[in-house]
Design a protein around this motif. Structure first.
Motif, PDB file in Angstrom:
ATOM      1  N   THR A 440      69.719 102.183  40.287  1.00  0.00           N
ATOM      2  CA  THR A 440      71.109 102.280  39.835  1.00  0.00           C
ATOM      3  C   THR A 440      72.004 103.016  40.831  1.00  0.00           C
ATOM      4  OG1 THR A 440      70.572 104.284  38.573  1.00  0.00           O
ATOM      5  CG2 THR A 440      70.477 102.174  37.403  1.00  0.00           C
ATOM      6  N   THR A 441      71.467 103.414  41.988  1.00  0.00           N
ATOM      7  CA  THR A 441      72.275 104.071  43.015  1.00  0.00           C
ATOM      8  C   THR A 441      72.171 103.283  44.321  1.00  0.00           C
ATOM      9  OG1 THR A 441      70.416 105.501  43.654  1.00  0.00           O
ATOM     10  CG2 THR A 441      71.950 106.349  42.000  1.00  0.00           C
ATOM     11  N   LYS A 442      73.006 103.623  45.268  1.00  0.00           N
ATOM     12  CA  LYS A 442      73.077 102.868  46.521  1.00  0.00           C
ATOM     13  C   LYS A 442      72.556 103.658  47.714  1.00  0.00           C
ATOM     14  CE  LYS A 442      77.205 100.411  44.892  1.00  0.00           C
ATOM     15  NZ  LYS A 442      78.637 100.095  45.175  1.00  0.00           N
ATOM     16  N   THR A 443      71.923 104.793  47.459  1.00  0.00           N
ATOM     17  CA  THR A 443      71.489 105.645  48.568  1.00  0.00           C
ATOM     18  C   THR A 443      70.198 105.139  49.184  1.00  0.00           C
ATOM     19  OG1 THR A 443      70.469 107.036  46.909  1.00  0.00           O
ATOM     20  CG2 THR A 443      72.585 107.740  47.747  1.00  0.00           C
ATOM     21  N   ASN A 444      69.864 105.751  50.315  1.00  0.00           N
ATOM     22  CA  ASN A 444      68.617 105.449  51.005  1.00  0.00           C
ATOM     23  C   ASN A 444      67.435 105.714  50.076  1.00  0.00           C
ATOM     24  OD1 ASN A 444      66.276 105.617  52.691  1.00  0.00           O
ATOM     25  ND2 ASN A 444      67.649 105.836  54.448  1.00  0.00           N
ATOM     26  N   LYS A 445      66.467 104.808  50.058  1.00  0.00           N
ATOM     27  CA  LYS A 445      65.336 104.919  49.132  1.00  0.00           C
ATOM     28  C   LYS A 445      64.328 105.983  49.553  1.00  0.00           C
ATOM     29  CE  LYS A 445      67.197 101.515  46.977  1.00  0.00           C
ATOM     30  NZ  LYS A 445      68.076 101.788  45.824  1.00  0.00           N
ATOM     31  N   LEU A 446      64.442 106.519  50.770  1.00  0.00           N
ATOM     32  CA  LEU A 446      63.470 107.501  51.230  1.00  0.00           C
ATOM     33  C   LEU A 446      63.454 108.725  50.336  1.00  0.00           C
ATOM     34  CD1 LEU A 446      61.422 108.488  53.319  1.00  0.00           C
ATOM     35  CD2 LEU A 446      63.349 109.394  54.662  1.00  0.00           C
ATOM     36  N   GLU A 447      64.635 109.181  49.906  1.00  0.00           N
ATOM     37  CA  GLU A 447      64.696 110.349  49.027  1.00  0.00           C
ATOM     38  C   GLU A 447      63.957 110.105  47.722  1.00  0.00           C
ATOM     39  OE1 GLU A 447      67.246 109.168  50.673  1.00  0.00           O
ATOM     40  OE2 GLU A 447      67.929 110.823  51.960  1.00  0.00           O
ATOM     41  N   TRP A 448      64.077 108.894  47.220  1.00  0.00           N
ATOM     42  CA  TRP A 448      63.391 108.573  45.961  1.00  0.00           C
ATOM     43  C   TRP A 448      61.885 108.490  46.161  1.00  0.00           C
ATOM     44  CZ3 TRP A 448      66.169 109.309  41.867  1.00  0.00           C
ATOM     45  CH2 TRP A 448      67.549 109.124  41.915  1.00  0.00           C
ATOM     46  N   VAL A 449      61.467 107.974  47.304  1.00  0.00           N
ATOM     47  CA  VAL A 449      60.028 107.904  47.601  1.00  0.00           C
ATOM     48  C   VAL A 449      59.446 109.315  47.700  1.00  0.00           C
ATOM     49  CG1 VAL A 449      58.317 107.224  49.325  1.00  0.00           C
ATOM     50  CG2 VAL A 449      60.169 105.655  48.730  1.00  0.00           C
ATOM     51  N   MET A 450      60.151 110.206  48.389  1.00  0.00           N
ATOM     52  CA  MET A 450      59.672 111.582  48.505  1.00  0.00           C
ATOM     53  C   MET A 450      59.651 112.279  47.143  1.00  0.00           C
ATOM     54  SD  MET A 450      58.768 111.861  51.543  1.00  0.00           S
ATOM     55  CE  MET A 450      58.334 113.595  51.405  1.00  0.00           C
ATOM     56  N   SER A 451      60.603 111.942  46.304  1.00  0.00           N
ATOM     57  CA  SER A 451      60.616 112.510  44.952  1.00  0.00           C
ATOM     58  C   SER A 451      59.387 112.065  44.170  1.00  0.00           C
ATOM     59  CB  SER A 451      61.888 112.081  44.220  1.00  0.00           C
ATOM     60  OG  SER A 451      63.041 112.569  44.870  1.00  0.00           O
ATOM     61  N   LEU A 452      59.006 110.806  44.316  1.00  0.00           N
ATOM     62  CA  LEU A 452      57.807 110.307  43.636  1.00  0.00           C
ATOM     63  C   LEU A 452      56.549 110.979  44.180  1.00  0.00           C
ATOM     64  CD1 LEU A 452      58.711 106.512  43.415  1.00  0.00           C
ATOM     65  CD2 LEU A 452      58.310 108.040  41.472  1.00  0.00           C
ATOM     66  N   VAL A 453      56.534 111.257  45.474  1.00  0.00           N
ATOM     67  CA  VAL A 453      55.378 111.950  46.076  1.00  0.00           C
ATOM     68  C   VAL A 453      55.232 113.349  45.483  1.00  0.00           C
ATOM     69  CG1 VAL A 453      54.454 112.921  48.207  1.00  0.00           C
ATOM     70  CG2 VAL A 453      55.428 110.610  48.208  1.00  0.00           C
ATOM     71  N   ILE A 454      56.348 114.084  45.382  1.00  0.00           N
ATOM     72  CA  ILE A 454      56.300 115.432  44.810  1.00  0.00           C
ATOM     73  C   ILE A 454      55.871 115.374  43.351  1.00  0.00           C
ATOM     74  CG2 ILE A 454      57.693 117.437  44.171  1.00  0.00           C
ATOM     75  CD1 ILE A 454      59.339 116.953  46.686  1.00  0.00           C
ATOM     76  N   LEU A 455      56.365 114.373  42.618  1.00  0.00           N
ATOM     77  CA  LEU A 455      55.956 114.219  41.217  1.00  0.00           C
ATOM     78  C   LEU A 455      54.446 114.005  41.119  1.00  0.00           C
ATOM     79  CD1 LEU A 455      56.721 113.909  38.208  1.00  0.00           C
ATOM     80  CD2 LEU A 455      56.978 111.454  38.651  1.00  0.00           C
ATOM     81  N   ARG A 456      53.890 113.256  42.060  1.00  0.00           N
ATOM     82  CA  ARG A 456      52.437 113.029  42.040  1.00  0.00           C
ATOM     83  C   ARG A 456      51.679 114.331  42.276  1.00  0.00           C
ATOM     84  NH1 ARG A 456      48.346 112.889  40.737  1.00  0.00           N
ATOM     85  NH2 ARG A 456      46.629 111.383  40.997  1.00  0.00           N
ATOM     86  N   VAL A 457      52.234 115.209  43.101  1.00  0.00           N
ATOM     87  CA  VAL A 457      51.620 116.524  43.302  1.00  0.00           C
ATOM     88  C   VAL A 457      51.693 117.331  42.010  1.00  0.00           C
ATOM     89  CG1 VAL A 457      51.718 118.683  44.600  1.00  0.00           C
ATOM     90  CG2 VAL A 457      52.152 116.513  45.763  1.00  0.00           C
ATOM     91  N   PHE A 458      52.845 117.268  41.323  1.00  0.00           N
ATOM     92  CA  PHE A 458      52.969 117.937  40.023  1.00  0.00           C
ATOM     93  C   PHE A 458      51.860 117.470  39.085  1.00  0.00           C
ATOM     94  CE2 PHE A 458      57.880 118.558  40.302  1.00  0.00           C
ATOM     95  CZ  PHE A 458      57.673 119.642  41.139  1.00  0.00           C
ATOM     96  N   ARG A 459      51.648 116.176  39.061  1.00  0.00           N
ATOM     97  CA  ARG A 459      50.672 115.614  38.126  1.00  0.00           C
ATOM     98  C   ARG A 459      49.259 116.104  38.416  1.00  0.00           C
ATOM     99  NH1 ARG A 459      50.332 109.318  36.144  1.00  0.00           N
ATOM    100  NH2 ARG A 459      48.714 109.636  34.576  1.00  0.00           N
ATOM    101  N   GLY A 460      48.965 116.347  39.666  1.00  0.00           N
ATOM    102  CA  GLY A 460      47.618 116.791  40.015  1.00  0.00           C
ATOM    103  C   GLY A 460      47.471 118.291  40.136  1.00  0.00           C
ATOM    104  N   TRP A 461      48.546 119.023  39.796  1.00  0.00           N
ATOM    105  CA  TRP A 461      48.494 120.476  40.009  1.00  0.00           C
ATOM    106  C   TRP A 461      47.500 121.153  39.076  1.00  0.00           C
ATOM    107  CZ3 TRP A 461      50.292 122.812  44.100  1.00  0.00           C
ATOM    108  CH2 TRP A 461      50.295 124.205  44.115  1.00  0.00           C
ATOM    109  N   ARG A 462      47.615 120.884  37.808  1.00  0.00           N
ATOM    110  CA  ARG A 462      46.693 121.459  36.827  1.00  0.00           C
ATOM    111  C   ARG A 462      46.355 120.366  35.825  1.00  0.00           C
ATOM    112  NH1 ARG A 462      45.756 126.755  35.298  1.00  0.00           N
ATOM    113  NH2 ARG A 462      47.609 127.421  36.435  1.00  0.00           N
ATOM    114  N   HIS A 463      45.081 120.176  35.548  1.00  0.00           N
ATOM    115  CA  HIS A 463      44.692 119.097  34.646  1.00  0.00           C
ATOM    116  C   HIS A 463      45.112 119.463  33.223  1.00  0.00           C
ATOM    117  CE1 HIS A 463      42.441 115.425  33.842  1.00  0.00           C
ATOM    118  NE2 HIS A 463      42.074 115.991  32.719  1.00  0.00           N
ATOM    119  N   PRO A 464      46.139 118.778  32.704  1.00  0.00           N
ATOM    120  CA  PRO A 464      46.636 119.145  31.372  1.00  0.00           C
ATOM    121  C   PRO A 464      45.938 118.366  30.278  1.00  0.00           C
ATOM    122  CG  PRO A 464      48.127 117.590  32.378  1.00  0.00           C
ATOM    123  CD  PRO A 464      46.970 117.755  33.334  1.00  0.00           C
TER     124      PRO A 464
END
Length: 747
Positions: A440-464
């Motif tokens: 829904t935005t027109k910006t470069n997709k790299l920022e969104w890709v990096m955001s997904l990478v950080i989210l994946r780190v969040f998911r693996g930080w502590r097994h909930p």
């Protein structure tokens, strides 16, 4: 205006529902006046409770209770694994082991209200009240929950607050210091001791804490002293009120939390068994009994009438103390005790157990008129919220996203597994929302890709979650690579130091926070780098250090407010101080994530930015170790700077330390979506639909097997999310920030 009406309807409906769902438990009045006609076996008793004494702590080959092991081998100790009914917190468990009744879930809430008197057992039948009626002298030392439950009943008391979890030693020394005089004078018929240090060690460092072995040896030495001073007419009972999970907390229904140790010790016993036993991951050692079975067993051993509301039966291993004729008398009277309570009792041992199971599974005494009215008000608030959403001046696709997001979450509240594994929804949903934002935005997709990478780190930080808590995660990796963890912590503090711009006051606050975290970690028996160990302060000064840090933060906030430069970094410093060391890097990653999001033009879509921030906040709640179980409430930072138990301060610090991620992203949301009304509208729609579905699920499933272990804790968490996170952090605080914060200084 209509949005405020939805909030009023929502809060009113929730309070009504809670009143009907958590009513005061009705008990049969009066006291049982007739004891079973069999001879008692003991005249006196020492009742020793070691808080959170899990069965493996006492009976496994990893245990340090050598005296207990020796007594078991000699036949003088009868060992059991005692099942403690959830919620596995002290107040309801003490009710269970004194009255023999199953707990009221509301007691889990009242457990933290130290000044509460509504949970008293003074006028209820228990083996304590039976002893009092017989004129027995009772002395009690330790956890002051006993004094709250039985006000004015004990002849001698010295209570200790159970909530100051930073204290491992004094809290137990305050009990032990009385023993020499008590054992020398023998001016008591029953001596009750409740030790808290082992539980506190669990909360701070978990069951594998380096302090655990030393504490077990201390408790074992006390048992040795007690046993050496008692004669054959005195029974010694040593038990845990509950256990603990792999993190060191309790309150839920996992095997570790519900498996408490129990040992009945006497010189007159003669039942030799092997000890210690090999470690068992299901925490079952020796015979498994119900903890409430201790109540009729003690009553018979001491010659007392069985408490009127007891659902316990005689522990089988104790039966041999009486003749076969006396055993038949006991069985007949126990059947008579159960008869007339709404179940048919076949007067056999199996029939008695069947009746007990049926009574224990009986539904709570709900007040359905309040529950139904509350649900109707909540549904009405959700309908009004949907109508208000349709009137918002945003694109139809954004309105659809808001509704789909809320309804999918609402539907997940009707399954026990989806409630237990709620983190799955938030991680997947956050990923979907990040993709939605990129579309829904027109910006470069790299920022969104990096955001997904950080989210994946969040998911693996502590097994909930609650079903598979043993999965691999970063926090377990850091246990073997603590230097790497502290490098990340130092990077976060340096980054915060550079961004805070608070002059000398801000610099001292950051340094003080770092010294405090390093010192508390050091005294908790965990690793810190050697160069940091040089700056560790004495343990007695730590409360003063963190108090100074918070005073500096307050002064700095005042100065920045006057200058119009109040920034989120000041809040971040408080959140870092309230975080476990293993979770501090999550704030560093959060800063990186918000920078990536700020580089996009997500600000042009208020709905997407608010949904993304809310989802990231929820994801971080679970990534930090949170869940929908009371057992994951982290008390490790609940006493930072608090010298004694204070329900208001401790409650506030507990909330902040457990909601670090959601609080942070609620404030960050202000910069990504400057429109306060739009932020409120998006969140309010979600919370109205979510709360209506949660309460409706509890109403429909009130007879469900997991109502008290899954759905009720979820209801309590949802209440905290609504009242504190949404009401206070996401609604009230942004009004303050919008008044004092400049946009350029938020990030």
């Amino acid at each position: 205006m209509l949005w405020l009406v939805t909030l009023l309807l929502q809060v009113s409906g929730l309070l009504l529902f809670l009143r009907g769902f958590f009513p005061s438990k009705t008990v049969e009045p009066g006291y049982n006046q007739k004891a079973i006609d069999v001879p008692p076996k003991f005249d006196r008793m020492v009742f020793m409770v070691v808080d959170a004494l899990r069965s493996d702590f006492m009976f496994s080959n990893e245990s340090s209770f050598e005296t207990i092991h020796s007594l078991i081998r000699e036949g003088c100790a009868l060992p059991f694994t005692a099942y403690s009914n959830p919620p596995t917190v002290t107040l309801p468990r003490l009710k269970g082991i004194t009255t023999g009744s199953t707990p009221n879930f509301l007691d889990a809430v009242l457990n933290i209200a130290e000044s509460d008197t509504s949970s008293t057992l003074k006028n209820q039948d228990s083996w304590i009240s039976q002893l009092k009626q017989q004129g027995k002298s009772m002395h009690m030392f330790g956890d002051d929950t006993w004094i709250k439950l039985f006000p004015g009943i004990f002849d001698v008391t010295d209570g200790t607050s159970s909530f100051y979890v930073s204290d491992f030693t004094e809290v137990d020394h305050n009990v032990t210091r009385h023993l020499d005089e008590e054992l020398a004078t023998n001016k008591w018929d029953v001596l009750i001791l409740h030790y808290l240090g082992l539980d506190h060690i669990g909360h701070k460092g978990g069951p594998r804490s380096p302090f655990m072995e030393e504490k077990q040896k201390e408790m074992d030495s006390i048992i040795k002293m007690l046993y050496g001073s008692l004669d054959e007419s005195t029974l010694l009972v040593v038990m845990g009120d509950h256990g603990m999970n792999d993190v060191g907390n309790h309150g839920g229904s996992s095997a570790g939390e519900t498996s408490a140790a129990l040992a009945m010790i006497s010189r007159g016993f003669d039942l030799k068994q092997d000890a210690p036993l090999p470690y068992s991951s299901d925490f079952t050692f020796y015979d498994r009994v119900k903890q409430i079975d201790l109540v009729p067993t003690l009553s018979l051993l001491l010659g007392l009438p069985i408490p009127r509301n007891s659902l316990g039966v005689l522990i089988p291993a104790v039966k041999s103390l009486w003749t076969e004729i006396e055993q038949s008398v006991i069985l007949k009277d126990l059947c008579s005790h159960f008869d007339g309570r709404g179940v048919e009792v076949e007067c056999t041992e199996q029939g008695l157990l069947s009746a007990q199971g049926e009574l224990m599974q009986a539904s709570s005494e709900y007040v359905e008129k309040y529950m139904i009215t509350g649900v109707l008000l909540l549904i009405l608030s959700a309908i009004v919220s949907v109508w208000c959403t349709m009137r918002l001046h945003v694109k139809l696709r954004d309105k659809t996203a808001m509704l789909v997001f809320s309804l999918v979450y609402a539907s997940s509240m009707f399954g026990s597994s989806t409630v237990e594994e709620e983190h799955q929804f938030w991680f997947w949903c956050t990923s979907a929302l990040l993709v939605y934002g990129s579309v829904t935005t027109k910006t470069n997709k790299l920022e969104w890709v990096m955001s997904l990478v950080i989210l994946r780190v969040f998911r693996g930080w502590r097994h909930p979650g609650q079903k598979w808590p043993e999965g691999p995660d970063f926090t377990r990796m850091f246990q073997d690579h603590s230097t790497s963890l502290w490098l990340l912590i130092l990077v976060e503090y340096f980054h915060l130091f550079r961004r805070l711009r608070g002059g000398l006051l801000g610099s001292l606050a950051v340094i003080g926070s770092l010294v405090y975290k390093a010192s508390t970690t050091y005294y908790g028996g965990e690793y810190i780098p050697s160069f940091l160990a040089r700056f560790v302060f004495r343990e007695s000064r730590l409360d003063g250090i963190v108090q100074i840090v918070y005073i500096m933060c307050g002064l700095l906030a005042l100065i920045k407010t006057v200058n119009g430069t109040l920034s989120v970094e000041l809040l971040e410093l408080i959140l870092v101080t309230q975080s476990r060391p293993s979770n501090i890097p999550l704030l560093l990653l959060s800063h990186a994530l918000r920078r990536f999001l700020k580089r996009t033009d997500i600000r042009t879509n208020s709905v997407a930015s608010t949904l993304i921030c809310m989802s990231i906040g929820y994801s971080l709640f679970f990534a930090s170790g949170g869940s929908n179980s009371l057992a994951t409430v982290d008390l490790g930072n609940a006493y930072n700077g608090v010298g004694s138990y204070n329900v208001t301060l401790v409650g506030l610090l507990t909330f902040v330390s457990n909601w670090v991620g959601p609080i942070y992203w609620a404030v960050v949301n202000r910069d990504l979506c400057p429109d306060l009304r739009m932020r409120f509208a998006v969140r309010q729609l979600f919370y109205t639909i979510a709360m209506a579905s949660i309460c409706f699920a509890c109403l429909l499933l009130k007879g469900h097997l997991f109502i008290w272990t899954v759905f009720s804790p979820k209801l309590l968490y949802a209440t905290a999310w609504l009242l504190f996170q949404h009401g206070l952090v996401e609604t009230v605080c942004p009004i303050i920030f919008d008044r004092f914060m400049h946009n350029d200084n938020v990030l």
